[in-house]
Motif scaffolding. Structure first.
Motif, mmCIF file in Angstrom:
data_model
loop_
_atom_site.group_PDB
_atom_site.id
_atom_site.type_symbol
_atom_site.label_atom_id
_atom_site.label_comp_id
_atom_site.label_asym_id
_atom_site.label_seq_id
_atom_site.Cartn_x
_atom_site.Cartn_y
_atom_site.Cartn_z
ATOM 1 N N THR A 121 0.832 -1.209 0.000
ATOM 2 C CA THR A 121 0.000 0.000 0.000
ATOM 3 C C THR A 121 0.860 1.249 0.000
ATOM 4 N N GLN A 122 1.930 1.241 0.803
ATOM 5 C CA GLN A 122 2.826 2.397 0.853
ATOM 6 C C GLN A 122 3.544 2.584 -0.478
ATOM 7 N N PHE A 123 3.941 1.477 -1.082
ATOM 8 C CA PHE A 123 4.601 1.555 -2.381
ATOM 9 C C PHE A 123 3.658 2.140 -3.427
ATOM 10 N N LYS A 124 2.439 1.659 -3.474
ATOM 11 C CA LYS A 124 1.455 2.132 -4.450
ATOM 12 C C LYS A 124 1.185 3.615 -4.278
ATOM 13 N N ALA A 125 1.173 4.085 -3.042
ATOM 14 C CA ALA A 125 0.862 5.494 -2.769
ATOM 15 C C ALA A 125 2.045 6.415 -3.061
ATOM 16 N N GLY A 126 3.267 5.905 -2.899
ATOM 17 C CA GLY A 126 4.415 6.800 -2.978
ATOM 18 C C GLY A 126 5.351 6.604 -4.137
ATOM 19 N N ALA A 127 5.233 5.487 -4.864
ATOM 20 C CA ALA A 127 6.188 5.208 -5.932
ATOM 21 C C ALA A 127 5.927 6.069 -7.164
ATOM 22 N N ASP A 128 6.972 6.324 -7.908
ATOM 23 C CA ASP A 128 6.866 7.028 -9.189
ATOM 24 C C ASP A 128 6.446 5.992 -10.224
ATOM 25 N N MET A 129 5.180 5.997 -10.626
ATOM 26 C CA MET A 129 4.626 4.974 -11.512
ATOM 27 C C MET A 129 4.463 5.510 -12.928
ATOM 28 N N HIS A 130 4.632 4.616 -13.902
ATOM 29 C CA HIS A 130 4.520 4.987 -15.309
ATOM 30 C C HIS A 130 3.743 3.915 -16.058
ATOM 31 N N THR A 131 3.076 4.356 -17.136
ATOM 32 C CA THR A 131 2.307 3.404 -17.944
ATOM 33 C C THR A 131 3.168 2.723 -18.997
ATOM 34 N N GLN A 132 4.358 3.252 -19.263
ATOM 35 C CA GLN A 132 5.312 2.634 -20.172
ATOM 36 C C GLN A 132 6.663 2.599 -19.471
ATOM 37 N N PRO A 133 7.464 1.540 -19.704
ATOM 38 C CA PRO A 133 8.733 1.436 -18.988
ATOM 39 C C PRO A 133 9.748 2.493 -19.360
ATOM 40 N N GLY A 134 9.589 3.158 -20.505
ATOM 41 C CA GLY A 134 10.587 4.132 -20.926
ATOM 42 C C GLY A 134 10.091 5.561 -20.966
ATOM 43 N N ASP A 135 8.997 5.886 -20.252
ATOM 44 C CA ASP A 135 8.452 7.230 -20.402
ATOM 45 C C ASP A 135 8.901 8.209 -19.329
ATOM 46 N N ILE A 136 9.938 7.869 -18.567
ATOM 47 C CA ILE A 136 10.523 8.850 -17.664
ATOM 48 C C ILE A 136 11.202 9.935 -18.498
ATOM 49 N N ASP A 137 11.082 11.171 -18.070
ATOM 50 C CA ASP A 137 11.688 12.291 -18.783
ATOM 51 C C ASP A 137 13.171 12.367 -18.417
ATOM 52 N N PRO A 138 14.084 12.094 -19.357
ATOM 53 C CA PRO A 138 15.508 12.108 -19.038
ATOM 54 C C PRO A 138 16.074 13.520 -19.039
ATOM 55 N N THR A 139 15.502 14.384 -18.219
ATOM 56 C CA THR A 139 15.936 15.766 -18.162
ATOM 57 C C THR A 139 17.254 15.880 -17.421
ATOM 58 N N SER A 140 17.883 17.017 -17.573
ATOM 59 C CA SER A 140 19.176 17.229 -16.920
ATOM 60 C C SER A 140 19.024 17.183 -15.415
ATOM 61 N N ARG A 141 19.971 16.512 -14.780
ATOM 62 C CA ARG A 141 19.982 16.401 -13.331
ATOM 63 C C ARG A 141 21.418 16.502 -12.863
ATOM 64 N N GLY A 142 21.622 16.946 -11.627
ATOM 65 C CA GLY A 142 22.954 16.955 -11.039
ATOM 66 C C GLY A 142 23.733 18.193 -11.441
ATOM 67 N N ASP A 143 24.964 18.263 -10.940
ATOM 68 C CA ASP A 143 25.826 19.398 -11.199
ATOM 69 C C ASP A 143 26.486 19.269 -12.563
ATOM 70 N N ALA A 144 26.737 20.419 -13.164
ATOM 71 C CA ALA A 144 27.385 20.414 -14.470
ATOM 72 C C ALA A 144 28.842 19.990 -14.332
ATOM 73 N N ARG A 145 29.275 19.116 -15.223
ATOM 74 C CA ARG A 145 30.673 18.718 -15.300
ATOM 75 C C ARG A 145 31.027 18.545 -16.764
ATOM 76 N N GLU A 146 32.254 18.898 -17.109
ATOM 77 C CA GLU A 146 32.721 18.743 -18.481
ATOM 78 C C GLU A 146 31.783 19.444 -19.475
ATOM 79 N N GLY A 147 31.243 20.593 -19.037
ATOM 80 C CA GLY A 147 30.452 21.406 -19.939
ATOM 81 C C GLY A 147 29.006 21.012 -20.090
ATOM 82 N N ARG A 148 28.532 20.008 -19.373
ATOM 83 C CA ARG A 148 27.132 19.635 -19.472
ATOM 84 C C ARG A 148 26.682 19.006 -18.166
ATOM 85 N N LYS A 149 25.384 18.792 -18.053
ATOM 86 C CA LYS A 149 24.837 18.147 -16.872
ATOM 87 C C LYS A 149 24.546 16.685 -17.155
ATOM 88 N N ALA A 150 24.491 15.923 -16.093
ATOM 89 C CA ALA A 150 24.191 14.502 -16.245
ATOM 90 C C ALA A 150 22.761 14.312 -16.729
#
Length: 221
Positions: free
Chosen positions: A75-104
């Motif tokens: 129940t806790q997992f269902k309420a709090g997990a980041d759920m998606h309808t497709q396995p690849g639909d997470i938005d791969p936006t920039s995250r983390g600190d910039a290194r080597e001229g770009r962000k991770a």
């Protein structure tokens, strides 16, 4: 322990009150190559849903090494997990600190399979698998199929040897490794750059390093 993508797909994820599903894929940070999320197919519990689980939140089971456990109920997992309808639909936006001229960026392992690997003297093959350290949760090696250049060869490449990852549709890695040879039944990767430590084992067991000379010509290592 090093696990391939196929090994990880046999791993079950469980809550405190039952199984949630199995690992389907993983997302890694393409600068540090740290595994940020496991993609869990929860079809037996939540049909047509995939959940993102941080591997740092999982606990090992001494009695069942094929299961990783979350300290949550279903129940806790269902309420709090980041759920998606497709396995690849997470938005791969920039995250983390910039290194080597770009962000991770977050990248799914299965989308990187098939990427070409280019070196200073041309393309050597394509990524066919990952080897993941399931304690540190980092990608240790890419397994590269080099059959188009060196028949029957499959070699390991550490992410730290990659010098560039394309951001466009060309889907290529660039690497400092420049050649491969057989020596006494051992596959040896060679480089024109000095003091490169390169593995010569291509299974899921710990990899023994092999030091390679800077001069890559035969008979000079």
């Amino acid at each position: 322990m090093l696990r391939s993508i196929g090994d990880l797909r046999r791993v079950r994820i469980a809550a405190t009150d039952g199984e949630l599903g199995r690992v389907h894929d993983l997302y890694f940070d393409d600068l540090s190559w740290t595994v940020r999320y496991l993609v869990v197919d929860t079809g037996g519990f939540l049909p047509d849903r995939w959940g993102l689980v941080s591997p740092q939140s999982l606990r090992r089971s001494d009695t069942d090494p094929g299961t990783l456990r979350l300290p949550l109920t279903k129940t806790q997992f269902k309420a709090g997990a980041d759920m998606h309808t497709q396995p690849g639909d997470i938005d791969p936006t920039s995250r983390g600190d910039a290194r080597e001229g770009r962000k991770a960026r977050l990248r799914a392992a299965t989308t990187v399979v098939g990427y070409a690997l280019e070196t200073e003297d041309g393309e050597v093959g394509h990524v066919e698998d990952f080897l993941v350290d399931d304690k540190a949760w980092t990608v240790r090696y890419l397994r590269v199929d080099t059959k188009d250049r060196w028949a029957g060869k499959s070699v390991l490449v550490a992410p730290k040897w990659l010098t560039e990852l394309t951001e466009d549709d060309s889907k290529k890695f660039f690497c400092i490794v420049t050649a491969v040879e057989d020596r006494g039944g051992t596959t040896v990767l060679r480089s024109q750059r000095p003091s490169i430590v390169i593995p010569h084992r291509c299974d899921s067991k710990p990899v023994a390093p092999l030091r390679v000379a800077a001069d890559w010509r035969l008979g000079r290592a």
